[in-house]
Design an enzyme around this catalytic site. Structure first.
Site, PDB file in Angstrom:
ATOM      1  N   HIS A  70     -15.117   2.285  27.234  1.00  0.00           N
ATOM      2  CA  HIS A  70     -14.521   3.622  27.357  1.00  0.00           C
ATOM      3  C   HIS A  70     -13.178   3.542  28.096  1.00  0.00           C
ATOM      4  O   HIS A  70     -12.215   4.212  27.724  1.00  0.00           O
ATOM      5  CB  HIS A  70     -15.498   4.534  28.103  1.00  0.00           C
ATOM      6  CG  HIS A  70     -15.400   5.972  27.719  1.00  0.00           C
ATOM      7  ND1 HIS A  70     -15.567   6.416  26.436  1.00  0.00           N
ATOM      8  CD2 HIS A  70     -15.148   7.086  28.469  1.00  0.00           C
ATOM      9  CE1 HIS A  70     -15.425   7.737  26.406  1.00  0.00           C
ATOM     10  NE2 HIS A  70     -15.157   8.165  27.622  1.00  0.00           N
ATOM     11  N   TYR A  85      -6.743   7.199  33.445  1.00  0.00           N
ATOM     12  CA  TYR A  85      -8.208   7.366  33.452  1.00  0.00           C
ATOM     13  C   TYR A  85      -8.804   6.239  34.287  1.00  0.00           C
ATOM     14  O   TYR A  85      -8.397   5.080  34.151  1.00  0.00           O
ATOM     15  CB  TYR A  85      -8.769   7.288  32.027  1.00  0.00           C
ATOM     16  CG  TYR A  85     -10.287   7.277  31.960  1.00  0.00           C
ATOM     17  CD1 TYR A  85     -11.033   8.409  32.257  1.00  0.00           C
ATOM     18  CD2 TYR A  85     -10.981   6.116  31.609  1.00  0.00           C
ATOM     19  CE1 TYR A  85     -12.418   8.405  32.204  1.00  0.00           C
ATOM     20  CE2 TYR A  85     -12.368   6.093  31.548  1.00  0.00           C
ATOM     21  CZ  TYR A  85     -13.082   7.247  31.848  1.00  0.00           C
ATOM     22  OH  TYR A  85     -14.452   7.242  31.794  1.00  0.00           O
TER      23      TYR A  85
HETATM   24  C1  3ML Z   1     -14.041  13.798  29.910  1.00  0.00           C
HETATM   25  C2  3ML Z   1     -14.421  12.384  30.169  1.00  0.00           C
HETATM   26  C3  3ML Z   1     -15.096  11.913  31.222  1.00  0.00           C
HETATM   27  C4  3ML Z   1     -15.243  10.518  31.027  1.00  0.00           C
HETATM   28  O1  3ML Z   1     -15.754   9.697  31.799  1.00  0.00           O
HETATM   29  O2  3ML Z   1     -14.704  10.148  29.877  1.00  0.00           O
HETATM   30  C5  3ML Z   1     -14.029  11.278  29.322  1.00  0.00           C
HETATM   31  C6  3ML Z   1     -14.287  11.420  27.876  1.00  0.00           C
HETATM   32  C7  3ML Z   1     -15.736  11.569  27.490  1.00  0.00           C
HETATM   33  O3  3ML Z   1     -16.453  12.371  28.059  1.00  0.00           O
HETATM   34  O4  3ML Z   1     -16.158  10.889  26.546  1.00  0.00           O
END
Ligand code: 3ML
Length: 107
Positions: free
Chosen positions: A26, A39
């Protein structure tokens, strides 16, 4: 700067190792998301309860993440992007529960 903090809980059926692996994927995917300034996702490592003020009992949760946006225009651009939507689809595969917290400066 718009900053949103998230508490993440892994699905009950997922091992901590698999969850950590998916957090890494991610994080890598986040670099392609338009208008997302930054992020971060960090795994919960320790939760010491010997605090100098009364301890707040919450959770359990498995990771803490944060999204940064330069301004509301960028945040809107992020929301409408297809790559952002794909990123959220991946999120659905490994985030069991999510607690978003919109934060603001004190100064
Ligand atoms: C909003 C989010 C918090 C996370 O940790 O990643 C992003 C995208 C998602 O929820 O997939």
């Amino acid at each position: 700067m718009i900053r949103i903090v998230y508490l993440l809980v892994r699905p009950e059926s997922m091992t901590p190792e698999k969850f950590a692996e998916e957090c890494r994927v991610h994080y890598d995917m986040s670099h392609k998301v338009p208008a997302l300034y930054k992020y971060e996702v960090r795994l919960v490592d320790q939760e010491p309860s010997d605090t100098h003020v009364p301890y707040l009992e919450i959770g359990p949760f498995d990771a803490v993440a944060e999204c940064w946006f330069e301004n509301t225009e960028k945040y809107e651009e992020y929301l409408s992007s297809d790559i952002r939507k794909e990123w959220f689809e991946h999120g659905k595969t490994f985030i069991g529960q999510l607690k978003p917290i919109y934060t603001r400066e004190v100064h």
